[in-house]
Design a protein around this motif. Structure first.
Motif, short mmCIF file in Angstrom:
data_model
loop_
_atom_site.label_atom_id
_atom_site.label_comp_id
_atom_site.label_asym_id
_atom_site.label_seq_id
_atom_site.Cartn_x
_atom_site.Cartn_y
_atom_site.Cartn_z
N CYS A 1 10.61 -4.41 62.94
CA CYS A 1 10.28 -3.06 62.89
C CYS A 1 11.31 -2.32 61.96
O CYS A 1 12.32 -2.18 62.47
N GLN A 2 10.96 -1.86 60.89
CA GLN A 2 11.76 -1.34 60.16
C GLN A 2 11.60 0.11 60.11
O GLN A 2 10.60 0.61 60.18
N PHE A 3 12.70 1.05 59.92
CA PHE A 3 12.88 2.53 59.81
C PHE A 3 13.13 2.74 61.43
O PHE A 3 12.14 2.60 62.14
N GLU A 4 14.06 3.83 61.57
CA GLU A 4 14.33 4.33 63.08
C GLU A 4 13.04 5.21 63.47
O GLU A 4 12.77 5.13 64.61
N TYR A 5 12.44 5.80 62.57
CA TYR A 5 11.01 6.53 63.15
C TYR A 5 10.07 5.50 63.54
O TYR A 5 9.46 5.90 64.51
N ASN A 6 10.15 4.41 63.08
CA ASN A 6 8.95 3.28 63.41
C ASN A 6 9.47 2.70 64.73
O ASN A 6 8.74 2.28 65.53
#
Length: 222
Positions: A15-20
């Motif tokens: 799961c890449q990127f904090e918003y994801n």
């Protein structure tokens, strides 16, 4: 990355990127049922990462939390945050295939400077435009970008007008990756003007393509 298998073989989700991270947690509800069958690798988009997002992951799970950082120097800090956090000693730039980039000889490179980013203000295009005012008008500059946080190509054109940039700058938006690679192979130099980045794949791609790379001295770039 891989599905769970028979006889208790665990699957893996990247799961890449904090918003994801938030989107995943909101989409599946409690993480515990998911984590019975899968390990989730939480990929950071920033250097340093968003610690509030990491705290939320810790609060909604009770097993190991595997974090793929955007800067290897941050691993000790994130592991010190909680004993369940495990930093993965690897960067996303290591996933890049150098064979995907072609490198033209110097005499065939017709782009003086290439900047690959999005159009948001944190990419600091104004720093570029401010510098270009004192540089030759015949330089060939190409900007490749995409909309971000409500900012688009029209905002970049307005910045160029305000700074009275003398060069005829070519803007390209949301083009395929293969086309980005071709532009990188034609560029003499590439630059990143933001002060804070994540793993900054554009920088790795520029180096693979044989271009000179410029970064801010005060930048935190993975």
């Amino acid at each position: 990355v891989k599905a769970s298998g028979a006889d208790g073989e665990r699957g893996a989700i990247y799961c890449q990127f904090e918003y994801n991270w938030g989107r995943l947690m909101e989409g599946v509800g409690p993480l515990a049922p998911l984590l019975r069958d899968y390990d989730v690798i939480w990929g950071a988009s920033w250097s340093p990462l968003e610690y509030l997002a990491l705290a939320r992951v810790l609060a909604t799970s009770d097993g190991p939390v595997y974090v793929h950082p955007a800067n290897l120097g941050e691993i000790a800090r994130i592991e010190a945050l909680h004993p369940r956090v495990r930093g993965i000693p690897q960067l996303a730039g290591e996933f890049q295939d150098p064979e995907a980039a072609s490198s033209l000889p110097a005499e065939q490179r017709d782009i003086d400077l290439l900047v690959v980013s999005n159009w948001a203000p944190f990419k600091r295009h104004w720093d570029l435009f401010n510098a270009l005012r004192d540089m030759p008008a015949d330089l060939r500059i190409v900007l490749v970008g995409q909309p971000e946080s409500g900012y688009g190509m029209a905002d970049i054109r307005e910045l160029m007008r305000l700074y009275r940039v003398p060069q005829q700058i070519e803007l390209r938006q949301s083009i395929p990756l293969d086309e980005v690679h071709r532009l990188q192979s034609r560029s003499k130099a590439s630059a990143v003007f933001s002060r804070r980045e994540g793993q900054c794949i554009a920088a790795v791609e520029a180096l693979f393509a044989g271009a000179s790379l410029g970064l801010r001295r005060d930048a935190m770039v993975g």
